[in-house]
Design a protein around this motif. Structure first.
Motif, short mmCIF file in Angstrom:
data_model
loop_
_atom_site.label_atom_id
_atom_site.label_comp_id
_atom_site.label_asym_id
_atom_site.label_seq_id
_atom_site.Cartn_x
_atom_site.Cartn_y
_atom_site.Cartn_z
N PHE A 230 0.83 -1.20 0.00
CA PHE A 230 0.00 0.00 0.00
C PHE A 230 0.86 1.25 0.00
N LEU A 231 2.07 1.17 0.56
CA LEU A 231 2.96 2.33 0.58
C LEU A 231 3.42 2.67 -0.84
N ARG A 232 3.81 1.66 -1.60
CA ARG A 232 4.21 1.91 -3.00
C ARG A 232 3.04 2.41 -3.82
N ALA A 233 1.86 1.84 -3.54
CA ALA A 233 0.67 2.25 -4.29
C ALA A 233 0.35 3.72 -4.05
N PHE A 234 0.37 4.15 -2.80
CA PHE A 234 0.03 5.53 -2.50
C PHE A 234 1.15 6.50 -2.86
N ASP A 235 2.40 6.05 -2.80
CA ASP A 235 3.49 6.90 -3.32
C ASP A 235 3.23 7.22 -4.80
N LEU A 288 5.95 9.56 5.40
CA LEU A 288 5.50 10.84 5.95
C LEU A 288 6.54 11.93 5.69
N GLY A 289 7.80 11.55 5.75
CA GLY A 289 8.86 12.52 5.49
C GLY A 289 8.93 12.96 4.04
N ARG A 290 8.43 12.12 3.13
CA ARG A 290 8.46 12.47 1.70
C ARG A 290 7.31 13.40 1.31
N LEU A 291 6.26 13.44 2.09
CA LEU A 291 5.10 14.25 1.73
C LEU A 291 5.40 15.73 1.91
N PRO A 292 4.74 16.59 1.15
CA PRO A 292 4.89 18.03 1.36
C PRO A 292 4.51 18.38 2.80
N GLN A 293 5.46 18.92 3.55
CA GLN A 293 5.26 19.05 4.99
C GLN A 293 4.16 20.04 5.36
N ASP A 294 3.95 21.07 4.56
CA ASP A 294 2.87 22.00 4.88
C ASP A 294 1.52 21.32 4.73
N LEU A 295 1.34 20.52 3.68
CA LEU A 295 0.09 19.79 3.49
C LEU A 295 -0.07 18.69 4.53
#
Length: 339
Positions: A230-235, A288-295
């Motif tokens: 699921f992590l690869r899918a959502f990435d 979580l670290g890869r996501l845009p931190q403001d969002l």
């Protein structure tokens, strides 16, 4: 002329395959083909499929010699499909008699790129109708408009590929293909791409797909490393959505859904094997670290205190204590994502 191709992957479902195959026989028509993809079963499922080719009109066996997972099996069916329209069924589910004809009628009547339908969830002897989360029915709609709002359950939170029928032009343009090798959550990047790239869709009230829940061999019931796909899918969902012209509007929804599904898996972490649980925590922190931190910050603020706290602990590398909160059933994940 083949009007409808039905792609049905099978993997070690000998117990349930007879129901599936009987339902296909009850839907046989001169203009329907059934593409039976055996994903290297080892329990005798292939023997049943070999007999089905002789007994079910329109049935074609497509055997894998190496197990590739559901996404790859569906792609095998797509490669062989001859129909103007395409649909899917899983090897442990079934159709009501005459459903394929109803599905074809809806596709031809509405004239859109794809049509989505409701389904019946089967848990033991219980039956429950699950409706496609879109109120407008029997009218052409713009798929991109059905992704939002971020804080409600929408069409992309109903990712089941088998709950609909798709025009061949989507296959020819590459929109219908799945990411090879994904063993779970394979429908998630697929449904997002469908809604970002197709031009039209409609929803109709059909209840001919019976979806079997609680099967012990299903990946939703197994706590091994395959669940972490699921992590690869959502990435993939995040990366492809970020490249879209309307990324600013769409990304909050994609990130909220990713975080909600991640929180679901972390809430029920005790069902995973110990090594897998450690990998889940580490890879969730990295995601979580890869996501845009403001969002991400705004998402966590709106996600609810318990789930937000759990994700923040993982982000900081703190261990979760198994059993500290009740697991959320998988069937509720997309509804939780909208809260």
């Amino acid at each position: 002329m083949v009007k409808l191709s039905v792609i049905v992957p099978f993997y070690n479902v000998r117990q349930f395959a007879p129901d599936t195959l009987r339902s296909l026989k009850a839907n046989a028509r001169d203009d329907v083909e059934f593409l039976l993809v055996d994903d290297c079963s080892s329990d005798g499922t292939r023997d049943l499929l070999e007999r089905a080719v002789e007994e079910v009109p329109g049935a074609v066996l497509l055997p894998h010699e190496v197990n590739g997972g559901l996404a790859t099996a569906r792609n095998t069916g797509l490669d062989a499909a001859r129909g103007t329209y395409l649909t899917f069924l899983d090897g442990d589910d079934w159709y009501a008699p005459g459903y394929c004809g109803q599905l074809l009628d809806a596709a031809e009547r509405l004239g859109t790129d794809f049509v989505r339908v409701d389904h019946v969830q089967v848990t033991g002897k219980a039956r429950q109708i699950h409706r496609m989360p879109h109120g407008r029915r029997e009218v052409p709609l713009r798929p991109l408009d059905a992704i939002l709002p971020a804080d409600r359950s929408t069409s992309v939170d109903y990712p089941y590929a088998w709950a609909g029928v798709y025009h061949r032009r989507l296959l020819d343009s590459g929109v219908l293909r799945f990411r090879d090798g994904l063993r779970t959550a394979e429908d998630r990047p697929w449904i997002w791409r469908l809604h970002r790239e197709a031009e039209s869709f409609a929803v109709t009230s059909l209840y001919g797909v019976f979806y079997r829940r609680g099967v012990s061999s299903s990946l939703t019931q197994i706590g091994d490393v395959r669940q972490l796909d699921f992590l690869r899918a959502f990435d993939q969902v995040i990366d492809e959505t970020a490249a879209h012209a309307q990324a600013a509007e769409l990304l909050p929804k994609a990130i909220r859904t990713y975080c909600a599904v991640m929180a679901h898996h972390l809430e029920s972490i005790e069902r995973f094997e110990p090594d897998v649980a450690r990998t889940l925590r580490a890879e969730s922190a990295a995601a979580l670290g890869r996501l845009p931190q403001d969002l991400l910050r705004s998402t966590l603020s709106a996600l609810g205190p318990e789930r937000a706290a759990r994700l923040r602990r993982v982000r900081r590398g703190q261990a979760l204590r198994p059993g500290t909160s009740a697991a959320v059933p998988t069937t509720r994940v997309h509804e939780e994502a909208a809260r």
